[in-house]
Design a protein around this motif. Sequence first.
Motif, PDB file in Angstrom:
ATOM      1  N   GLY A   1      29.121   7.221  96.395  1.00  0.00           N
ATOM      2  CA  GLY A   1      30.210   7.134  96.140  1.00  0.00           C
ATOM      3  C   GLY A   1      29.879   6.244  94.678  1.00  0.00           C
ATOM      4  O   GLY A   1      29.094   5.408  94.271  1.00  0.00           O
ATOM      5  N   ASP A   2      30.983   6.538  93.736  1.00  0.00           N
ATOM      6  CA  ASP A   2      31.011   5.945  92.416  1.00  0.00           C
ATOM      7  C   ASP A   2      31.087   4.392  92.463  1.00  0.00           C
ATOM      8  O   ASP A   2      32.306   3.978  93.102  1.00  0.00           O
ATOM      9  CB  ASP A   2      32.123   6.582  91.380  1.00  0.00           C
ATOM     10  CG  ASP A   2      31.492   8.146  91.178  1.00  0.00           C
ATOM     11  OD1 ASP A   2      30.334   8.288  91.492  1.00  0.00           O
ATOM     12  OD2 ASP A   2      32.276   8.822  91.090  1.00  0.00           O
ATOM     13  N   VAL A   3      30.478   3.592  91.802  1.00  0.00           N
ATOM     14  CA  VAL A   3      30.731   2.177  91.784  1.00  0.00           C
ATOM     15  C   VAL A   3      30.826   1.878  90.448  1.00  0.00           C
ATOM     16  O   VAL A   3      31.462   0.621  90.230  1.00  0.00           O
ATOM     17  CB  VAL A   3      29.735   1.431  92.595  1.00  0.00           C
ATOM     18  CG1 VAL A   3      29.730   1.645  93.973  1.00  0.00           C
ATOM     19  CG2 VAL A   3      28.273   1.622  92.156  1.00  0.00           C
ATOM     20  N   ALA A   4      30.647   2.455  89.195  1.00  0.00           N
ATOM     21  CA  ALA A   4      30.686   2.014  88.086  1.00  0.00           C
ATOM     22  C   ALA A   4      30.797   3.393  87.086  1.00  0.00           C
ATOM     23  O   ALA A   4      30.093   4.376  87.259  1.00  0.00           O
ATOM     24  CB  ALA A   4      29.728   0.982  87.552  1.00  0.00           C
TER      25      ALA A   4
ATOM     26  N   LEU B   1      42.073   4.298  80.732  1.00  0.00           N
ATOM     27  CA  LEU B   1      41.155   4.619  82.119  1.00  0.00           C
ATOM     28  C   LEU B   1      42.115   5.300  82.888  1.00  0.00           C
ATOM     29  O   LEU B   1      42.903   4.684  83.316  1.00  0.00           O
ATOM     30  CB  LEU B   1      40.249   3.721  82.342  1.00  0.00           C
ATOM     31  CG  LEU B   1      39.404   4.222  83.635  1.00  0.00           C
ATOM     32  CD1 LEU B   1      38.503   5.158  83.438  1.00  0.00           C
ATOM     33  CD2 LEU B   1      38.677   2.822  84.133  1.00  0.00           C
ATOM     34  N   VAL B   2      42.018   6.597  83.116  1.00  0.00           N
ATOM     35  CA  VAL B   2      42.739   7.078  84.356  1.00  0.00           C
ATOM     36  C   VAL B   2      41.588   7.584  85.396  1.00  0.00           C
ATOM     37  O   VAL B   2      40.634   8.418  85.156  1.00  0.00           O
ATOM     38  CB  VAL B   2      43.246   8.456  83.841  1.00  0.00           C
ATOM     39  CG1 VAL B   2      44.111   9.258  85.096  1.00  0.00           C
ATOM     40  CG2 VAL B   2      44.393   8.147  82.644  1.00  0.00           C
ATOM     41  N   LEU B   3      41.873   7.264  86.432  1.00  0.00           N
ATOM     42  CA  LEU B   3      41.005   7.466  87.784  1.00  0.00           C
ATOM     43  C   LEU B   3      41.671   8.356  88.628  1.00  0.00           C
ATOM     44  O   LEU B   3      42.850   8.280  89.132  1.00  0.00           O
ATOM     45  CB  LEU B   3      40.534   6.105  88.640  1.00  0.00           C
ATOM     46  CG  LEU B   3      39.880   5.111  87.500  1.00  0.00           C
ATOM     47  CD1 LEU B   3      39.888   3.889  88.497  1.00  0.00           C
ATOM     48  CD2 LEU B   3      38.396   5.644  87.261  1.00  0.00           C
TER      49      LEU B   3
ATOM     50  N   PRO C   1      35.247   0.989  97.700  1.00  0.00           N
ATOM     51  CA  PRO C   1      34.566   1.483  96.539  1.00  0.00           C
ATOM     52  C   PRO C   1      35.447   1.441  95.223  1.00  0.00           C
ATOM     53  O   PRO C   1      34.882   1.478  94.387  1.00  0.00           O
ATOM     54  CB  PRO C   1      33.956   3.019  96.902  1.00  0.00           C
ATOM     55  CG  PRO C   1      33.940   3.066  98.308  1.00  0.00           C
ATOM     56  CD  PRO C   1      35.410   2.076  98.634  1.00  0.00           C
ATOM     57  N   VAL C   2      36.393   1.614  95.310  1.00  0.00           N
ATOM     58  CA  VAL C   2      37.450   1.682  94.253  1.00  0.00           C
ATOM     59  C   VAL C   2      37.547   0.328  93.565  1.00  0.00           C
ATOM     60  O   VAL C   2      37.583  -0.034  92.450  1.00  0.00           O
ATOM     61  CB  VAL C   2      38.804   2.172  94.593  1.00  0.00           C
ATOM     62  CG1 VAL C   2      39.898   2.282  93.301  1.00  0.00           C
ATOM     63  CG2 VAL C   2      38.867   3.763  94.999  1.00  0.00           C
ATOM     64  N   ASP C   3      37.739  -0.766  94.570  1.00  0.00           N
ATOM     65  CA  ASP C   3      37.728  -2.069  94.321  1.00  0.00           C
ATOM     66  C   ASP C   3      36.421  -2.669  93.355  1.00  0.00           C
ATOM     67  O   ASP C   3      36.399  -3.128  92.547  1.00  0.00           O
ATOM     68  CB  ASP C   3      37.919  -3.032  95.495  1.00  0.00           C
ATOM     69  CG  ASP C   3      38.307  -4.481  94.840  1.00  0.00           C
ATOM     70  OD1 ASP C   3      38.774  -4.613  94.134  1.00  0.00           O
ATOM     71  OD2 ASP C   3      37.893  -5.330  95.724  1.00  0.00           O
TER      72      ASP C   3
ATOM     73  N   VAL D   1      34.805  -2.084  85.689  1.00  0.00           N
ATOM     74  CA  VAL D   1      35.404  -1.463  84.360  1.00  0.00           C
ATOM     75  C   VAL D   1      35.130  -2.273  82.978  1.00  0.00           C
ATOM     76  O   VAL D   1      35.328  -3.645  82.888  1.00  0.00           O
ATOM     77  CB  VAL D   1      36.619  -1.051  84.524  1.00  0.00           C
ATOM     78  CG1 VAL D   1      37.626  -0.905  83.344  1.00  0.00           C
ATOM     79  CG2 VAL D   1      37.061  -0.076  85.780  1.00  0.00           C
ATOM     80  N   ARG D   2      34.944  -1.715  81.966  1.00  0.00           N
ATOM     81  CA  ARG D   2      34.618  -2.388  80.575  1.00  0.00           C
ATOM     82  C   ARG D   2      35.234  -1.233  79.635  1.00  0.00           C
ATOM     83  O   ARG D   2      35.225  -0.169  79.800  1.00  0.00           O
ATOM     84  CB  ARG D   2      33.380  -2.599  80.474  1.00  0.00           C
ATOM     85  CG  ARG D   2      32.291  -1.498  80.324  1.00  0.00           C
ATOM     86  CD  ARG D   2      30.733  -1.936  80.302  1.00  0.00           C
ATOM     87  NE  ARG D   2      29.961  -1.066  80.402  1.00  0.00           N
ATOM     88  CZ  ARG D   2      28.615  -1.151  80.035  1.00  0.00           C
ATOM     89  NH1 ARG D   2      28.133  -2.237  79.502  1.00  0.00           N
ATOM     90  NH2 ARG D   2      27.878  -0.109  80.309  1.00  0.00           N
TER      91      ARG D   2
END
Length: 172
Positions: A50-53, A107-109, A153-155, A161-162
Amino acid sequence: MVGGILAGDGRARATFAGPLGLGAGGRYAAAMGPIFLPPLPTLGGKQLWGDVALYAGYRIQRNVWTGHHRLLSPADLRLAVGDFDACREALDRVVSRTGARPAGPHLVLLLHGMFRSKDSFGPMVKALRAAGYEAHAINYPSTRQRLQDHADPVDLLLDHVRDAEQVSFVTH
């Protein structure tokens, strides 16, 4: 060129090789012990990672079973493995050396549905990036967690996010 990131006690937290000092290949010593990374793309594992950054096409992912992390290039090549801090340090080095920057401040997720992966959104990501958005379709292990755990994971990703002034979501 071979490089590494050392913990305070001198043990390797992540090692890597490649023309930027970061690339596929190497080992890391953590609670799990060393892991060898061949100079190849990932083997997939879309329901295990899972993506975390995210930053400028680079992704730090966490393995749902082992808890270790890996840094992936925009082409899904493994650049480093280790704990989150080691992968974040490796990401900072890549960004510093390549000058990689987000496509824009918005940023678009893109969040896939059950049994899917980030690849479901390939054409949409390309279109959003062409329009000036920093678009990322994220992976999360939708079949390896309880439904109520999917937001975690989204949280975590949002905590890291930077360089984004606005965040929007596209869901499926």
